[in-house]
Design a protein around this motif. Structure first.
Motif, short mmCIF file in Angstrom:
data_model
loop_
_atom_site.label_atom_id
_atom_site.label_comp_id
_atom_site.label_asym_id
_atom_site.label_seq_id
_atom_site.Cartn_x
_atom_site.Cartn_y
_atom_site.Cartn_z
N GLY A 1 0.79 -1.23 0.00
CA GLY A 1 0.00 0.00 0.00
C GLY A 1 0.82 1.28 0.00
N GLU A 2 2.14 1.15 0.10
CA GLU A 2 3.02 2.32 0.10
C GLU A 2 3.57 2.54 -1.30
N SER A 3 3.51 3.78 -1.80
CA SER A 3 4.04 4.09 -3.12
C SER A 3 5.57 4.19 -3.05
N VAL A 4 6.21 4.09 -4.23
CA VAL A 4 7.67 4.24 -4.23
C VAL A 4 8.07 5.66 -3.82
N HIS A 5 7.22 6.64 -4.11
CA HIS A 5 7.52 8.02 -3.72
C HIS A 5 7.48 8.17 -2.20
N GLU A 6 6.49 7.55 -1.57
CA GLU A 6 6.41 7.58 -0.11
C GLU A 6 7.58 6.81 0.50
N TYR A 7 7.92 5.70 -0.12
CA TYR A 7 9.05 4.88 0.33
C TYR A 7 10.35 5.68 0.30
N LEU A 8 10.55 6.43 -0.78
CA LEU A 8 11.75 7.27 -0.90
C LEU A 8 11.74 8.38 0.13
#
Length: 261
Positions: free
Chosen positions: A84-91
């Protein structure tokens, strides 16, 4: 012995600046990633898409955090976004955690690293600042957008890091060496380096202008262009290869591709 100005292996840029660069470049990377399709190919990272570059940088941030937390090379860390986490949020979340962890410690404080010349928190400020800057450039080039300027002092520090850390340290760690003995001088701004490769040695150090005369060839250019070229992010014509041994320059460049892949 080489005539080596400064302390070998140590950053040429003030550590507070490096921490600022990490934050700013991370924001630029994420902004660029938001502006292009996730599946956009990234030519400077063959086989990767924009989304994969963002995921990779977020993973490297977490790997670094594990180095700092556990005091050794990590075997396991969160390599991908949570469900549920986007790569942008992950970064963004990884960058915020890393900047916070680095800011809480004096850069001279001892920390686990993979470079014997620098076992400090400052090593990670420098390493992550350049990791982020290079991958920001990757995404901007993939997007076809104007490349955000890389300041001369940051680029010169980056040239020093890629030569000393990746060429001089990483290649021997991997057991890789040149096929013929040769030396190349690299000039960016008012700083010089001497790079040697061959079966007997693989070294890189800051040198004086006088020592450049020892080299088989000289590579020079604007600091940002030399920086990007050494990282394989700029065309051969972006730097000047002065009269000398083109094969020596080609060997250095090829070895760097093995060291930094």
């Amino acid at each position: 012995m080489p005539d080596t100005p400064g302390t070998p292996g140590q950053a040429l840029l003030e550590h507070g600046r490096l921490l600022d660069v990490l934050g700013i470049e991370g924001e630029l990377l994420n902004e660029t990633a938001h502006a292009i399709a996730p599946e956009t190919p990234v030519p400077t990272c063959p086989g990767w898409t924009a989304s994969e570059v963002v995921r990779h940088v977020g993973s490297v941030y977490r790997m670094t955090l594990s180095w700092l937390e556990h005091g050794r090379r990590p075997r396991h860390w969160q390599r991908d976004p949570a469900p549920g986490e986007s790569v942008h949020e992950y970064l963004s979340e990884g960058r915020a955690r890393l900047v916070g962890a680095l800011a809480r410690h004096d850069p001279a404080e001892t920390a686990a690293t993979w470079w014997p010349a620098d076992r400090t928190y400052g090593f990670w400020r420098r390493r992550m600042a350049h990791e982020t800057t290079i991958h920001r450039a990757d995404l901007q080039m993939a997007a076809g957008s104007e490349l955000t300027e890389i300041a001369d002092d940051l680029a010169i520090d980056g040239v020093d890091e890629v030569l000393a850390l990746w060429f001089g340290q990483r290649l021997p760690m991997l057991g890789l060496a040149g096929t013929r003995a040769s030396s190349v001088a690299v000039r960016a701004g008012d700083q010089f380096w001497l790079v040697t490769a061959g079966a007997e040695e693989t070294t890189a150090w800051r040198c004086s202008e006088r020592e450049v005369l020892r080299a088989d060839a000289v590579v020079s250019g604007r600091p940002a262009q030399v920086y990007l070229w050494l990282w394989g992010r700029a065309a051969p014509g972006s730097v000047i290869v002065e009269d000398g041994d083109d094969d020596a320059v080609g060997q250095m460049w090829a070895l760097l591709r093995l060291a930094t892949r």
